[in-house]
Design an enzyme around this catalytic site. Structure first.
Site, PDB file in Angstrom:
ATOM      1  N   HIS A  93       0.825  -1.207   0.000  1.00 33.64           N
ATOM      2  CA  HIS A  93       0.000   0.000   0.000  1.00 33.64           C
ATOM      3  C   HIS A  93       0.863   1.262   0.000  1.00 33.64           C
ATOM      4  O   HIS A  93       1.572   1.533   0.960  1.00 33.64           O
ATOM      5  CB  HIS A  93      -0.890  -0.042   1.252  1.00 33.64           C
ATOM      6  CG  HIS A  93      -1.821   1.106   1.391  1.00 33.64           C
ATOM      7  ND1 HIS A  93      -1.702   2.055   2.381  1.00 33.64           N
ATOM      8  CD2 HIS A  93      -2.910   1.456   0.662  1.00 33.64           C
ATOM      9  CE1 HIS A  93      -2.689   2.933   2.261  1.00 33.64           C
ATOM     10  NE2 HIS A  93      -3.424   2.601   1.236  1.00 33.64           N
ATOM     11  N   HIS A 131      -1.001  10.278  -3.062  1.00 38.26           N
ATOM     12  CA  HIS A 131      -2.279   9.777  -2.558  1.00 38.26           C
ATOM     13  C   HIS A 131      -3.382  10.824  -2.626  1.00 38.26           C
ATOM     14  O   HIS A 131      -4.506  10.544  -3.013  1.00 38.26           O
ATOM     15  CB  HIS A 131      -2.154   9.279  -1.117  1.00 38.26           C
ATOM     16  CG  HIS A 131      -3.475   8.864  -0.560  1.00 38.26           C
ATOM     17  ND1 HIS A 131      -4.298   9.733   0.143  1.00 38.26           N
ATOM     18  CD2 HIS A 131      -4.146   7.696  -0.650  1.00 38.26           C
ATOM     19  CE1 HIS A 131      -5.417   9.088   0.457  1.00 38.26           C
ATOM     20  NE2 HIS A 131      -5.348   7.859   0.001  1.00 38.26           N
TER      21      HIS A 131
HETATM   22 CA    CA Z   1      -4.999   3.939  -2.891  1.00 32.42          CA
END
Ligand code: CA
Length: 345
Positions: free
Chosen positions: A22, A64
């Site tokens: 992630h 992000h």
């Molecule tokens: Ca993402």
């Protein structure tokens, strides 16, 4: 199907469980930097994630947020360039400008201007030197390492806020697909999952964009609760919040399966927060997704004690619950080495 084949099919799913790094190895290095991706690569996850946003001059970069202020020094280098909401939008800066920024661990700013790391035990803020990579640079890095190290690690890009870019007059999905095609990600067999929270956009990708470009990729519908205000809808009358409620209804997963291959739910959507270690309550969404033939890749697994749900003892215990009891197909984690090690046991 014979019962033997059914057995093979069900055991296949559980032995192919995956780890998605992630934002890279974001528990150890500033998220979405190439350094965090190299470290993630060395940990041998199945996939490395990219969040993709677009600049003023239509370049795709890996960040992000659609803002620059949580992880860069934009507020000092370009003060005065924030929008009314105080945020510095990627879409208001050229790639050349973004290249001048230093990237760091995510931080909050107090009213007196003091910065504090969001995760105090992670990489120290403003140390060393990191920058914002382009989408192409990151793909070339992972493909290059696949060549030199000989692993076959996939990519897992997320189209961020397609609804926002549409409203700003930019077709971010088309741009992302075009880059993916250039780098050979063209079919369901390609080593990629393409993810998006925006269901209308994901349907458009499935129904229109992919066929028009001669592509067919594995698609992931990320799931949110409506009250997160994750996705907005614009009309002449103004903006409204997109409702995710239909996904949680009885036929929701069947509808998602018409255009997607997998879902990306949040942990509490699968396991009730009222669960205890001796009584893990798996929510109906899990079975509905299975019955619809969808893969299930759940987010986000962090090792910090405050990020471990009360029903789990620690990070490994949380993995045990999700991989072995809930039986998800994959997890997004900031600590890919720990999950890879867990699955290898
Ligand atoms: Ca993402």
């Amino acid at each position: 199907m014979t019962s033997f084949m059914l057995f093979i099919a069900s055991s296949f799913a559980s032995t192919n469980q995956i780890v998605i790094a992630h934002r890279g190895a974001s528990g150890y290095l500033p998220e979405h930097t190439l350094e965090a991706k190299v470290l993630a690569y060395a940990m041998k996850p199945n996939y490395i994630e990219q969040d993709v946003v677009m600049t003023k001059d239509d370049k795709l970069v890996i960040l992000h947020d659609r803002y620059l202020d949580r992880v860069t020094d934009v507020a000092t280098k370009y003060s005065g360039r924030a929008r009314k909401d105080g945020r510095y939008y990627v879409i208001d800066f050229t790639l050349k400008e973004i290249r001048t920024l230093n990237v760091t661990e995510g931080f909050n700013v107090a009213p007196d201007g003091k910065q504090t790391a969001i995760f105090p035990n992670r990489f120290p803020i403003w140390k060393s030197h990191f920058t914002v990579p382009t989408f192409s640079e990151e793909i070339e890095l992972i493909q290059g390492l696949n060549k030199t190290l000989g692993y076959n690690i996939g990519i897992y890009p997320e189209i961020k806020a397609a609804w926002f870019y549409r409203h700003e007059g930019k077709d971010i999905s088309k741009a992302i697909l075009s880059v993916l095609k250039t780098y050979g990600y063209i079919s369901k067999d390609s080593n990629i999952y393409l993810q998006c929270f925006d269901a209308l956009e994901l349907k458009r990708i499935h129904d229109e964009l992919l066929p028009a470009m001669g592509m067919d990729l594995k698609l992931v519908q990320l799931m949110a609760y409506t009250d997160w205000n994750e996705t907005m809808l614009y009309s002449k009358e103004g903006s409204t919040v997109y409702s995710y409620d239909w996904m949680f209804k009885d036929d929701g997963m069947k509808k998602v399966a018409e255009y997607a291959d997998a879902i990306g739910p949040w942990k509490p959507m699968l396991v009730d927060e009222a669960s205890t270690r001796d009584n893990i309550i798996i929510k109906p969404l899990m079975q509905k997704a299975r019955e619809a033939g969808l893969g299930i890749h759940v987010y986000t697994f962090r090792a910090e004690p405050e990020k471990i749900p009360a029903y789990a003892k620690d990070y490994d215990d949380m993995l045990d619950i999700f991989y072995n009891q809930v039986k998800v197909d994959g997890i997004f984690t900031d600590y890919p080495n720990k999950a890879v090690k867990f699955l290898a046991k």
